[in-house]
Write a protein that holds these residues in place. Structure first.
Motif, PDB file in Angstrom:
ATOM      1  N   ARG A 140      43.392   3.855   4.141  1.00  0.00           N
ATOM      2  CA  ARG A 140      42.067   4.615   4.945  1.00  0.00           C
ATOM      3  C   ARG A 140      41.231   3.100   5.079  1.00  0.00           C
ATOM      4  O   ARG A 140      40.149   2.410   4.453  1.00  0.00           O
ATOM      5  CB  ARG A 140      41.831   5.018   3.477  1.00  0.00           C
ATOM      6  N   VAL A 141      41.217   3.345   6.713  1.00  0.00           N
ATOM      7  CA  VAL A 141      39.441   2.440   7.141  1.00  0.00           C
ATOM      8  C   VAL A 141      38.878   3.413   7.847  1.00  0.00           C
ATOM      9  O   VAL A 141      38.855   4.532   8.344  1.00  0.00           O
ATOM     10  CB  VAL A 141      40.283   1.302   8.672  1.00  0.00           C
ATOM     11  N   LEU A 142      37.935   2.877   7.584  1.00  0.00           N
ATOM     12  CA  LEU A 142      36.291   3.445   8.308  1.00  0.00           C
ATOM     13  C   LEU A 142      35.118   2.504   9.369  1.00  0.00           C
ATOM     14  O   LEU A 142      35.184   1.950   9.150  1.00  0.00           O
ATOM     15  CB  LEU A 142      35.463   3.789   7.027  1.00  0.00           C
ATOM     16  N   ILE A 143      35.434   2.947  10.653  1.00  0.00           N
ATOM     17  CA  ILE A 143      34.591   2.413  11.347  1.00  0.00           C
ATOM     18  C   ILE A 143      32.841   3.101  11.262  1.00  0.00           C
ATOM     19  O   ILE A 143      33.337   4.226  11.882  1.00  0.00           O
ATOM     20  CB  ILE A 143      35.231   2.257  12.816  1.00  0.00           C
ATOM     21  N   VAL A 144      32.613   2.374  11.416  1.00  0.00           N
ATOM     22  CA  VAL A 144      31.079   2.698  11.558  1.00  0.00           C
ATOM     23  C   VAL A 144      30.426   2.528  12.904  1.00  0.00           C
ATOM     24  O   VAL A 144      30.502   0.853  12.930  1.00  0.00           O
ATOM     25  CB  VAL A 144      29.977   2.831  10.468  1.00  0.00           C
ATOM     26  N   ALA A 145      30.611   3.206  13.866  1.00  0.00           N
ATOM     27  CA  ALA A 145      30.007   2.146  15.263  1.00  0.00           C
ATOM     28  C   ALA A 145      29.243   3.609  15.815  1.00  0.00           C
ATOM     29  O   ALA A 145      29.888   4.321  16.483  1.00  0.00           O
ATOM     30  CB  ALA A 145      30.690   1.604  15.722  1.00  0.00           C
ATOM     31  N   ASP A 146      28.075   2.583  16.718  1.00  0.00           N
ATOM     32  CA  ASP A 146      28.240   3.966  18.275  1.00  0.00           C
ATOM     33  C   ASP A 146      28.681   3.362  19.837  1.00  0.00           C
ATOM     34  O   ASP A 146      28.177   4.387  20.196  1.00  0.00           O
ATOM     35  CB  ASP A 146      26.597   3.539  18.220  1.00  0.00           C
ATOM     36  N   ARG A 147      28.448   1.986  19.463  1.00  0.00           N
ATOM     37  CA  ARG A 147      28.873   1.803  20.846  1.00  0.00           C
ATOM     38  C   ARG A 147      30.609   2.354  21.265  1.00  0.00           C
ATOM     39  O   ARG A 147      31.828   2.180  20.591  1.00  0.00           O
ATOM     40  CB  ARG A 147      28.785   0.391  20.653  1.00  0.00           C
ATOM     41  N   GLU A 148      30.988   3.097  21.981  1.00  0.00           N
ATOM     42  CA  GLU A 148      31.835   3.317  22.689  1.00  0.00           C
ATOM     43  C   GLU A 148      33.212   2.017  22.205  1.00  0.00           C
ATOM     44  O   GLU A 148      33.792   1.936  22.136  1.00  0.00           O
ATOM     45  CB  GLU A 148      32.329   3.911  23.990  1.00  0.00           C
ATOM     46  N   PRO A 149      32.867   1.358  23.359  1.00  0.00           N
ATOM     47  CA  PRO A 149      33.620  -0.651  23.615  1.00  0.00           C
ATOM     48  C   PRO A 149      34.316  -0.987  22.205  1.00  0.00           C
ATOM     49  O   PRO A 149      35.675  -1.372  21.725  1.00  0.00           O
ATOM     50  CB  PRO A 149      33.430  -1.003  24.065  1.00  0.00           C
ATOM     51  N   VAL A 150      33.528  -0.515  20.816  1.00  0.00           N
ATOM     52  CA  VAL A 150      33.436  -1.344  19.904  1.00  0.00           C
ATOM     53  C   VAL A 150      34.685   0.018  19.447  1.00  0.00           C
ATOM     54  O   VAL A 150      35.711  -0.636  18.564  1.00  0.00           O
ATOM     55  CB  VAL A 150      32.582  -1.718  19.471  1.00  0.00           C
ATOM     56  N   ILE A 151      34.393   0.551  19.326  1.00  0.00           N
ATOM     57  CA  ILE A 151      34.909   1.633  18.670  1.00  0.00           C
ATOM     58  C   ILE A 151      36.376   1.801  18.914  1.00  0.00           C
ATOM     59  O   ILE A 151      37.157   1.695  18.517  1.00  0.00           O
ATOM     60  CB  ILE A 151      34.539   3.138  18.679  1.00  0.00           C
ATOM     61  N   ARG A 152      36.131   1.785  20.801  1.00  0.00           N
ATOM     62  CA  ARG A 152      37.855   1.715  21.008  1.00  0.00           C
ATOM     63  C   ARG A 152      39.016   0.426  20.665  1.00  0.00           C
ATOM     64  O   ARG A 152      39.592   0.326  20.438  1.00  0.00           O
ATOM     65  CB  ARG A 152      37.708   1.540  22.879  1.00  0.00           C
ATOM     66  N   THR A 153      37.643  -0.768  20.593  1.00  0.00           N
ATOM     67  CA  THR A 153      38.370  -1.914  20.205  1.00  0.00           C
ATOM     68  C   THR A 153      38.958  -1.733  18.705  1.00  0.00           C
ATOM     69  O   THR A 153      40.067  -1.934  18.630  1.00  0.00           O
ATOM     70  CB  THR A 153      37.769  -3.244  20.645  1.00  0.00           C
ATOM     71  N   LEU A 154      38.393  -1.077  18.249  1.00  0.00           N
ATOM     72  CA  LEU A 154      38.413  -1.089  16.712  1.00  0.00           C
ATOM     73  C   LEU A 154      39.786  -0.426  16.093  1.00  0.00           C
ATOM     74  O   LEU A 154      40.453  -0.696  15.727  1.00  0.00           O
ATOM     75  CB  LEU A 154      36.723  -1.404  16.242  1.00  0.00           C
ATOM     76  N   GLU A 155      39.432   1.100  17.017  1.00  0.00           N
ATOM     77  CA  GLU A 155      40.198   2.040  16.932  1.00  0.00           C
ATOM     78  C   GLU A 155      42.265   1.551  17.420  1.00  0.00           C
ATOM     79  O   GLU A 155      43.134   1.382  16.532  1.00  0.00           O
ATOM     80  CB  GLU A 155      40.355   2.753  17.433  1.00  0.00           C
ATOM     81  N   TRP A 156      42.122   0.953  18.432  1.00  0.00           N
ATOM     82  CA  TRP A 156      43.200   0.035  19.486  1.00  0.00           C
ATOM     83  C   TRP A 156      43.471  -0.793  18.025  1.00  0.00           C
ATOM     84  O   TRP A 156      45.088  -0.916  17.477  1.00  0.00           O
ATOM     85  CB  TRP A 156      43.167  -0.126  20.075  1.00  0.00           C
ATOM     86  N   THR A 157      42.299  -1.553  17.912  1.00  0.00           N
ATOM     87  CA  THR A 157      43.552  -3.039  16.940  1.00  0.00           C
ATOM     88  C   THR A 157      43.384  -2.509  15.630  1.00  0.00           C
ATOM     89  O   THR A 157      45.083  -2.320  14.637  1.00  0.00           O
ATOM     90  CB  THR A 157      42.014  -3.781  16.620  1.00  0.00           C
ATOM     91  N   PHE A 158      43.288  -1.412  14.545  1.00  0.00           N
ATOM     92  CA  PHE A 158      44.081  -0.841  13.286  1.00  0.00           C
ATOM     93  C   PHE A 158      44.921   0.121  13.700  1.00  0.00           C
ATOM     94  O   PHE A 158      46.063  -0.178  12.398  1.00  0.00           O
ATOM     95  CB  PHE A 158      42.489  -0.247  12.834  1.00  0.00           C
ATOM     96  N   GLY A 159      44.681   1.089  14.623  1.00  0.00           N
ATOM     97  CA  GLY A 159      45.908   1.887  14.436  1.00  0.00           C
ATOM     98  C   GLY A 159      47.039   1.733  15.075  1.00  0.00           C
ATOM     99  O   GLY A 159      47.919   2.084  15.106  1.00  0.00           O
ATOM    100  N   TYR A 160      47.095   0.983  16.549  1.00  0.00           N
ATOM    101  CA  TYR A 160      48.278   0.747  17.791  1.00  0.00           C
ATOM    102  C   TYR A 160      48.929  -0.497  17.400  1.00  0.00           C
ATOM    103  O   TYR A 160      49.499  -0.649  16.686  1.00  0.00           O
ATOM    104  CB  TYR A 160      47.705   0.717  18.667  1.00  0.00           C
ATOM    105  N   ALA A 161      47.739  -1.394  16.812  1.00  0.00           N
ATOM    106  CA  ALA A 161      47.734  -3.033  16.975  1.00  0.00           C
ATOM    107  C   ALA A 161      48.393  -2.628  15.038  1.00  0.00           C
ATOM    108  O   ALA A 161      49.814  -3.900  14.839  1.00  0.00           O
ATOM    109  CB  ALA A 161      47.534  -3.828  17.413  1.00  0.00           C
ATOM    110  N   LEU A 162      47.884  -2.498  13.869  1.00  0.00           N
ATOM    111  CA  LEU A 162      48.556  -2.729  12.791  1.00  0.00           C
ATOM    112  C   LEU A 162      48.634  -1.386  12.621  1.00  0.00           C
ATOM    113  O   LEU A 162      49.541  -1.402  10.678  1.00  0.00           O
ATOM    114  CB  LEU A 162      47.117  -3.445  12.133  1.00  0.00           C
ATOM    115  N   GLN A 163      49.391  -0.546  12.728  1.00  0.00           N
ATOM    116  CA  GLN A 163      49.518   0.770  12.294  1.00  0.00           C
ATOM    117  C   GLN A 163      49.340   1.688  11.009  1.00  0.00           C
ATOM    118  O   GLN A 163      49.788   1.918  10.224  1.00  0.00           O
ATOM    119  CB  GLN A 163      51.183   0.162  12.090  1.00  0.00           C
ATOM    120  N   ILE A 164      47.896   1.009  10.715  1.00  0.00           N
ATOM    121  CA  ILE A 164      47.341   1.888   9.971  1.00  0.00           C
ATOM    122  C   ILE A 164      47.090   3.885  10.425  1.00  0.00           C
ATOM    123  O   ILE A 164      46.692   3.770  12.283  1.00  0.00           O
ATOM    124  CB  ILE A 164      46.185   1.024   9.596  1.00  0.00           C
ATOM    125  N   ASP A 165      47.331   4.694   9.833  1.00  0.00           N
ATOM    126  CA  ASP A 165      47.425   5.731  10.339  1.00  0.00           C
ATOM    127  C   ASP A 165      45.988   5.909   9.492  1.00  0.00           C
ATOM    128  O   ASP A 165      45.354   7.677  10.903  1.00  0.00           O
ATOM    129  CB  ASP A 165      48.332   6.767   9.429  1.00  0.00           C
TER     130      ASP A 165
END
Lengths: 665, 308
Positions: free
Chosen positions: A353-378
């Protein structure tokens, strides 16, 4: 030939020789017998005496023999010794290695520690005069066995009480103790029994195999040090590294790594068997060449022996969805069996379980992509900084711990930090000693610790950063990436918390577009939240302290030791608890009495090349200084008293014979 | 260590003493008579042939007449035939002087029965023989000197007096044979048989005493009396040997070599007395007290010619 305790003998002589003479002159009480005439008896005695040889001598031959007998006994009492080595009046600290390698079975079937104890006792026996000694036993920790005394019996009893444990050899603490005690000894100068000139410092006598893992560190010693080398056998094969991990993308697959190393002079073949909860999973034959380490070489210089001729890395892979205890065992019997078996706890796979605390959209997108897509964390959740600060407690924390395996916080300083793992970008946790300051305009990372698990395989040479902010860090922070004068990335490990602080902003760098970024994040998850990290945390060296978080509602912790004895610890109302009695190698099962009956498994393994290298070190250096080494078996001060006693016995027999042959009036 | 028979207390006759001589034995003794190997001159007439020519009926010899001879003894028949005066000599019969020198020193109380009792019995037996034959019997008891004596006893009726004398005689004091023999020799001028009954355990030596007696030309019989405990001592260990007479102390450790040496010394000592006696015409005999004294008197002394 010299005498160890001439004064005892002199005192005994002063008492016994006059007594013997007195007794002799008092003569024995004879039975009175009346006869018609002494005429013929006198004549017979006279005749016999005239005919006997050495008449003058005969008169006193019994006294002479008694004197000889007494002198022989007195000589025995004076402790005569051959090969006398003059032991000046001095004070010594006997430092006895009781680490795991001292459990090595020597060729005579006795453990190496027994040889050390024997050598130490002989040393105590041969201490000159009123020399004082103290005894310190050490493994990973040191303890004073007997404080300074000249009572040989107490010293020997102390030595007898020493047992080898499974700890590693770390001499630092022992030397500190020795220095501390001998200092206090010197301060005892107002004592009337104090001899000012001869006793300034206590000499240190080290009894052990000379394999000390912290030998290269700096020590404060004012004393002369002599290493009594104990032990002879060198044949040992041990497991020196052991790791377990689940692939994050395939949590059902377990990989087990181990390094098997030969420390003996011969090539060996053995089988490494992998067990899961005592069920045999796999056997791998291992062929190992002879150790290329000379006995004199410090192990620190030969760390890279794995996958050399004498070392092999072995890997097991198997599929297992549940938890358990893994065990690797070498089938070969050798002198040190302790390092032939290692244990590791294996946890069931669990969803990250990963929690991303961010306000800025590019950061959220980058991190979501990295965790969700690249690292396959659901299970990746996103909260705004405001949302995080205002989120209800049960949403961020479960049972006093963070509800997430990893919390990534972007450009936000917070003090809402339930125990857990946090990654900050352009922000810091509000904890003592950590501050973030003004921008620093540097463009390249200058140094970074490539070997650190967080930066393994992360290529940072090409990464550019526009700027980062100045970090003020506590002393125990590990600096991972540094600029010219400043810290870019640091890891702070506090009880229950781990913070990876990145001083740069994700939008000020091309790091996020580089292939290094997913690897960095992967490493971060592996290291901070990964299964093997959790596993590694619960694989400890002997003597290390187990620190566990107390689950809610628990009042009692029961620890089942490797020998199946149980220890109960009261944990009522505490968040953390520790357990320090981990001197024995094996599996420690911890059980709480909370409603869920939480359990945790800790495994204590040696996994130490210094301990497994049992060949005694004849060229021990401490802090770079060569230590004089003497063989522990050296026989000095050979006792001669048995011969004196034998002579006394012979004199006694001659006296008996003469007494029965003699003629006396 | 074997318990040795303890010595009897001084001044008390031994309990076993009872009768010195029993009647049967006395009857057998009456058949015997004492014989001297020498012919002695005596004062009074007796039943024995004397050296002197005298007035008995038995012819002895002739000799020339010298002036002053008793004319009654001239053989007139010879004078008639040869015209020469010859004196006819007849044998003289006199009594025998029998003396017994009895050692009554402390050492004689040793042994069981004591050597003293044994000696008294022998003395009594020989004295009885003498008395029966009308010999003159003298009994001298000595220790340091002649302690007491009975002289010139004749006839069987004196026997009770003699027995009483012997029975009452205490065994005590040091022995000094030489002094006693000197005293005896001075008192007893007449020749005759002297019987010495002693253990000869005399620190002053025995030779001097014999010399006085030999000087008197007496017919000497020496009877050395020893107890079996002296001949075969059963002693071992560290002992303080106390001399019964002079309380001299000898501390010895009795071992086998010493015992052997003691026995050799004792034998040598006895042989030295015997040799001394035989060389000077005296008779010597060693009597051990376990040898019955009757057989000593009836057999041995008879064989040796002291009694017939």
């Amino acid at each position: 030939m010299s005498f160890l305790s001439p004064y005892t003998a002199l005192i005994a002589a002063a008492a016994s020789i006059p007594l013997l003479l007195l007794l002799y002159f008092l003569k024995l009480r004879r039975t009175e017998h009346t006869i018609p005439s002494t005429l013929l008896w006198r004549k017979a005695v006279q005749d016999l005496r005239v005919n006997a040889p050495f008449q003058k001598l005969r008169k006193n031959i019994l006294l002479l023999l008694q004197m000889l007998l007494l002198i022989a006994v007195l000589v025995a009492l004076a402790k005569p010794v051959m090969n006398f080595v003059r032991k000046p009046e001095r004070n010594v600290v006997l430092v006895i290695d009781q680490s795991a390698s001292m459990k090595t079975i020597e060729e005579d079937g006795r453990a190496r520690i027994e040889h050390a104890k024997q050598a130490a006792k002989e040393f105590v026996d041969n201490l000159g005069g009123s020399s004082k000694a103290m005894i310190i036993g050490f493994a990973d920790r040191a303890e004073v066995v007997t404080a300074f005394t000249n009572d040989r019996r107490r010293l020997k009893n102390g030595i007898d009480g020493i047992e080898a444990n499974d700890g590693l050899s770390r001499i630092g603490e022992a030397l500190q103790l020795a220095v501390a005690y001998s200092s206090s000894f010197v301060e005892g100068a107002d004592d009337p029994g104090f001899i000012p000139d001869s006793v300034q410092t206590a000499d240190i006598e080290l009894f052990g195999d000379g394999r000390i893992s912290d030998a290269a560190e700096e020590f404060i010693t004012r004393a002369e040090m002599i290493h009594h080398q104990i032990g002879e056998v060198t044949d040992n094969v041990g497991i020196t590294a052991f790791g377990v991990r689940r692939a994050i993308d395939q949590p059902g697959i377990v990989s087990v790594f181990a390094t098997v190393q030969n420390f003996g002079p011969q090539s060996v073949t053995t089988d490494a068997s992998l067990f899961l909860d005592d069920r045999l999973l796999d056997v791998v034959p291992v062929e190992l060449g002879p150790a290329d380490i000379k006995t004199s070489t410090q192990p620190a210089e030969s760390r890279d022996t794995a996958d050399s001729q004498s070392g092999r890395n072995i890997v097991f892979k198997f599929s297992h969805e549940a938890g358990g205890v893994l065990r690797i065992k070498l089938s070969r019997d050798d002198a040190l069996p302790l390092d032939n078996e290692v244990h590791a706890p294996l946890d069931p796979p669990r969803a990250m379980r990963v929690l991303i605390v961010a306000d800025r959209e590019p950061v959220i997108r980058t991190l979501e992509w990295t965790f969700g897509y690249a690292l396959q964390i659901d299970d990746v959740r996103v909260l705004s900084t405001e949302g995080y600060e205002n989120a209800p407690e049960e949403e961020v924390a479960i049972e006093g711990r963070s509800a997430y395996d990893l919390v990534v916080i972007d450009k936000h300083d917070t003090d809402r930090l339930p125990p857990g793992n946090y990654v900050f970008f352009n922000g810091v946790p509000k904890i003592e000693g950590v501050e973030i300051g003004e921008d620093i305009n540097e463009y390249f990372f200058v140094t970074w610790r490539e070997a650190h698990p967080l930066l393994r395989y992360v290529e940072l040479e090409t990464v550019q950063v526009a700027k980062w902010r100045r970090l003020t860090l506590p002393d125990h922070a590990a600096r991972l990436i540094e600029g010219e004068n400043t810290v870019v990335t640091a890891l702070i490990t506090d009880p229950g918390h781990r913070y990876l602080i990145n001083a740069f902003d994700l939008l000020d760098t091309d790091f996020t577009t580089d292939v290094a970024f997913p690897i960095y994040i992967q490493n971060t998850i592996d290291y901070l939240a990964g299964g093997d990290v959790e596993t590694q945390r619960r694989m400890i060296a002997p003597g290390e302290t187990i620190t566990v978080q107390v689950p809610a509602g628990a009042s009692k912790m029961t620890v089942t030791m490797p020998d199946q004895t149980k220890t109960e610890v009261d944990v009522e109302g505490r968040l953390n608890t520790t357990f320090g009695n981990t001197r024995s190698v094996g599996v420690y099962n911890i059980k709480f009495d909370d409603p869920k009956e939480s359990t945790e498994t800790y495994c204590v393994n040696i996994l130490d090349e210094v301990e497994s290298l049992i060949a005694p070190n004849s060229e021990l250096s401490l802090s770079g200084t060569r230590i004089e080494t003497v063989s522990g078996e050296t026989e000095v001060n050979d006792p001669v008293w048995p011969y004196a006693v034998a002579a006394a016995l012979v004199f006694l027999m001659i006296e008996w014979w003469v007494y029965n042959r003699r003629v006396m009036i | 260590m074997a318990q040795l028979p303890s010595a009897q207390p001084v001044n008390q006759p031994p309990k076993q003493e009872g009768l010195l001589l029993d009647p049967d034995f006395l009857a057998r003794l009456e058949q015997l008579e004492l014989i001297s190997r020498k012919i002695h001159a005596s004062r009074s007439k007796g039943e024995r042939r004397s050296k002197r020519k005298g007035e008995s009926a038995e012819f002895a010899d002739y000799r020339n007449y010298v002036i002053g001879d008793d004319l009654r003894h001239i053989d007139w028949n010879i004078y008639a035939r040869l015209d020469k005066l010859f004196l006819k000599l007849f044998l003289e019969e006199e009594d025998l002087n029998v003396s017994v020198l009895l050692d009554v020193s402390g050492s004689m109380q040793y042994g069981n029965p004591s050597k003293g009792l044994y000696a008294k019995r022998v003395a009594a037996a020989l004295a009885y023989i003498g008395l029966c034959n009308y010999d003159r019997v003298n009994v001298y008891a000595y220790n340091e000197k002649v302690h007491d004596f009975r002289r010139a006893l004749r006839g069987r009726r004196m026997m009770s007096q003699l027995i009483g004398f012997l029975e009452e005689m205490p065994l005590e004091g040091k022995s000094h044979f030489a002094a006693a023999a000197r005293q005896f020799a001075m008192q007893q001028s007449q020749k005759g048989i002297v019987l010495i009954l002693s253990d000869f355990m005399d620190k002053g030596g025995f030779e001097e005493g014999f010399r006085f007696l030999i000087g008197r030309k007496m017919d000497i019989y020496a009877l050395q009396i020893l107890s079996p405990e002296e001949v075969e001592p059963e002693l071992t260990g560290d002992l303080k040997l106390v001399d019964i007479e002079d309380e001299d102390v000898a501390e010895v450790t009795v071992t086998k070599p010493l015992l052997d040496k003691y026995k050799a010394t004792l034998q040598a000592y006895c042989e030295s007395i015997r040799d001394y006696c035989t060389q000077r015409g005296a008779a010597y005999h060693l009597a051990i007290t376990n040898q019955p004294f009757e057989s000593l008197v009836l057999n041995y002394l008879r064989r040796r010619g002291l009694v017939r």
